[in-house]
Design an enzyme around this catalytic site. Structure first.
Site, PDB file in Angstrom:
ATOM      1  N   LEU A 272       0.853  -1.182   0.000  1.00  0.00           N
ATOM      2  CA  LEU A 272       0.000   0.000   0.000  1.00  0.00           C
ATOM      3  C   LEU A 272       0.889   1.231   0.000  1.00  0.00           C
ATOM      4  O   LEU A 272       1.974   1.219   0.582  1.00  0.00           O
ATOM      5  CB  LEU A 272      -0.889   0.023   1.248  1.00  0.00           C
ATOM      6  CG  LEU A 272      -1.877  -1.139   1.430  1.00  0.00           C
ATOM      7  CD1 LEU A 272      -2.599  -1.003   2.770  1.00  0.00           C
ATOM      8  CD2 LEU A 272      -2.885  -1.198   0.298  1.00  0.00           C
ATOM      9  N   ASP A 273       0.428   2.304  -0.641  1.00  0.00           N
ATOM     10  CA  ASP A 273       1.174   3.556  -0.593  1.00  0.00           C
ATOM     11  C   ASP A 273       1.378   3.978   0.851  1.00  0.00           C
ATOM     12  O   ASP A 273       0.573   3.647   1.733  1.00  0.00           O
ATOM     13  CB  ASP A 273       0.424   4.661  -1.339  1.00  0.00           C
ATOM     14  CG  ASP A 273       0.357   4.394  -2.836  1.00  0.00           C
ATOM     15  OD1 ASP A 273       1.240   3.700  -3.345  1.00  0.00           O
ATOM     16  OD2 ASP A 273      -0.603   4.881  -3.467  1.00  0.00           O
ATOM     17  N   ARG A 274       2.429   4.706   1.092  1.00  0.00           N
ATOM     18  CA  ARG A 274       2.783   5.090   2.460  1.00  0.00           C
ATOM     19  C   ARG A 274       1.635   5.808   3.165  1.00  0.00           C
ATOM     20  O   ARG A 274       1.372   5.575   4.350  1.00  0.00           O
ATOM     21  CB  ARG A 274       4.036   5.969   2.435  1.00  0.00           C
ATOM     22  CG  ARG A 274       4.475   6.472   3.790  1.00  0.00           C
ATOM     23  CD  ARG A 274       5.907   6.975   3.750  1.00  0.00           C
ATOM     24  NE  ARG A 274       6.114   7.987   2.739  1.00  0.00           N
ATOM     25  CZ  ARG A 274       5.899   9.289   2.916  1.00  0.00           C
ATOM     26  NH1 ARG A 274       5.445   9.721   4.072  1.00  0.00           N
ATOM     27  NH2 ARG A 274       6.139  10.157   1.961  1.00  0.00           N
TER      28      ARG A 274
END
Length: 571
Positions: A272-274
């Protein structure tokens, strides 16, 4: 005597008195003779010959080497160790450790490069490098010493260390590297280098010990949803990267699981994106990892996200199939472009509170930033998206693909906007992302301020990175740290009087380093609100499993955003 018997006996002799390479060549040629018709044997005779040869090899192998130790000799030494022993020939004695090569006077010995570990497995030694502390709702990491390393790149061969540091690693001044060399922090082939005028050669291994600082993340605990021995499912808080990359190492999901839950040796299924929160899957075993990988590749894994967007999203089902192109891996920047990869996202509105809408998202493909880019294209960017909600995209903010800027102009505008707002941390520049030669100049100022990574990224996630990653402090983040004596490398440092921001993000006493420029900076902490993007992975579903979390608070129908003045945005 039959040909099969002769051949088997000959192969037995070769096993006892020749090298493995010679045996392989012999067997290869025998097979060619059979296949080309030069030797005609009935099938059964051919089969018997090969079985007899195999038995002879097995018998000799059992006599010569213990089972499971095929890389050792009867003397108990590894074969590659024998090659390092002194040898005598008619041309004189060879120098030990030089791989059989005679060194000329004054010539440096360069050991052969070590074989790279195809995967990175972190253990307790890595987890013990430093510890966490919590402040104002943020998880912080005590600064620590870390060993970056990299092999000499082709473009560096023939250049001095000073030239390489000056031209390629601009996070620090050349004076810093000279001082670091004097203190033994820079090593070449494991030997401390005090003079940076040494000329680099192919396969030189460079190490640089740095005083490492990590950005803070939200202090929300990592919640484990499922751990059944095959899969581990966690509810990832926003702002925390999945695995070490860029400036993040201990403030990552992998390290938090290892340090606080004693869980390691996980196989990453997806990332997942940060700034994105929600369901994150790990496989506990290689078999489970392969099974889940197949589901992802075959698009049999149903993914459901929820987000809050600007404006009144249309009711009913809305499908976006615009192709997406990666503009910059460095910033993690994408845009809709005909030359991009095909993708498809299905959207459904859940609620509208008069200003913003909660939208359910079903990404049927897995492109980088797919949901965020498609929502921007539709004219409904995620409410607090620091990239795709930015004014750097122009008056229409990318709606309908209207930008009116080249990729280079867009990159520059985006970086300048966040630099002026002191919010560069909110970009994905701290993630495991690369930079192309053409756009490198855009980030010279940013590199100096933030010490960002220059590692090369190929693919769509940190784990898929290929090539030889290089950090502009020298090396990549997947290498082991070293422990230097505190009395040698640490010293008190005064805060730069030119800094005027009030902040709690100061280097804690006792962890400061005399040479570290980060220790002299006082940066404002990001607020918890700034570190949370309103995008959440709500559910992942397969044929025989389903993992989900509860709706975030901001996704409730009655939720309203608290307004803040610019002066209240930071602590």
């Amino acid at each position: 005597m039959h040909v099969s018997t002769v051949t088997a006996n000959l192969l037995t002799f070769l096993v006892a008195h020749t090298s493995q390479k010679a045996r392989f060549i012999f067997l290869y040629n025998v097979n060619r003779l059979f296949s080309c018709g030069f030797i005609h044997l009935p099938f059964e005779q051919n089969k018997l010959m090969m079985e007899q040869a195999a038995k002879n090899i097995e018998t000799l192998s059992d006599d010569k080497e213990p089972a499971g130790e095929t890389t050792t000799t009867k003397h108990g030494k590894r074969k590659n160790e024998e090659l390092d022993q002194p040898e005598t020939s008619g041309r004189g004695k060879r120098r030990r450790g030089a791989g059989g090569k005679k060194l000329r006077p004054g010539e440096r010995y360069i050991p052969p490069p070590q074989k790279r570990n195809p995967g990175v497995s972190f253990n307790q030694e890595h987890f013990d490098e430093t510890s966490y502390y919590f402040e104002d709702g943020l998880r912080k990491v005590y600064p620590y010493y870390f060993d970056f390393k990299t092999y000499c790149k082709g473009r560096w061969v023939g250049k001095s260390l000073a030239e390489v540091f000056k031209n390629e690693f601009r996070a620090e001044s050349i004076e810093y590297y000279q001082e670091a060399a004097k203190e033994g922090r820079i090593r070449l082939n494991e030997t401390p280098v005090e003079d940076l005028s040494v000329v680099l050669r192919d396969n030189d291994l460079m190490r640089n010990t740095v005083h490492r600082h990590e950005p803070p993340v939200v202090g929300t605990p990592l919640q484990i949803l499922v751990d059944d021995g095959e899969v581990l499912v966690v509810d990832k808080p926003a702002s925390i990267p999945v695995h070490p990359c860029g400036r993040f190492r201990h403030n990552t999901v992998i390290f938090i699981l290892g340090k606080e839950h004693g869980i390691s040796e996980l196989h990453t299924v997806h990332r997942l994106d940060r700034l994105t929160s929600g369901v994150l899957l790990f496989a506990r075993t290689l078999e489970t990892s392969k099974k889940l990988d197949r589901l992802v590749r075959d698009r049999q894994l149903e993914k459901e996200y929820v987000c809050r967007v600007e404006g009144e999203f249309p009711e009913g089902e809305l499908v976006c199939e615009e192709p997406i192109l990666v503009v910059s891996f460095r910033v993690g920047l994408c845009r809709v472009d005909p030359k991009g990869k095909e993708c498809r996202t299905v959207f459904q509105r859940l609620s509208f509170n008069g200003k913003t809408s909660v939208v359910r998202c079903f990404p049927l493909t897995g492109r980088t930033h797919q949901i965020r880019v498609h929502l921007q294209f539709l004219g409904f960017p995620i409410l607090n998206d620091p990239i795709y909600g930015s004014s750097a995209w122009g008056p229409h903010r990318g709606k309908g693909g209207l930008v009116g800027k080249s990729n280079e102009e867009l990159l520059k505008a985006l970086v300048e906007e966040h630099r002026s707002q002191e919010s560069l941390l909110l970009l994905d520049m701290d993630d495991c992302v690369g930079i192309t030669k053409e756009s490198e100049k855009l980030f010279e100022v940013t590199d100096k301020l933030e010490g960002f990574s220059e590692s090369v990224k190929s693919g769509e996630s940190c784990q898929e990175r290929k090539g030889d990653g290089v950090d502009n402090k020298l090396g990549n983040t997947e290498n082991e740290s070293i422990k230097e004596p505190q009395n040698r490398l640490t010293a008190e440092s005064t805060v730069d009087s030119t800094q005027t921001h009030e902040s709690t993000q100061k280097t804690p006493p006792g962890t400061r380093d005399r040479l570290c420029s980060e220790c002299k900076l006082v940066r404002p902490d990001p607020t918890k609100k700034e570190l949370i993007m309103y995008l959440h992975a709500l559910r992942y579903k397969g044929a025989d499993f389903e993992y989900k979390t509860r709706l975030p608070d901001w996704a409730e129908e009655s939720w309203e955003e608290n307004t803040q003045s610019p002066s209240d945005r930071r602590h």
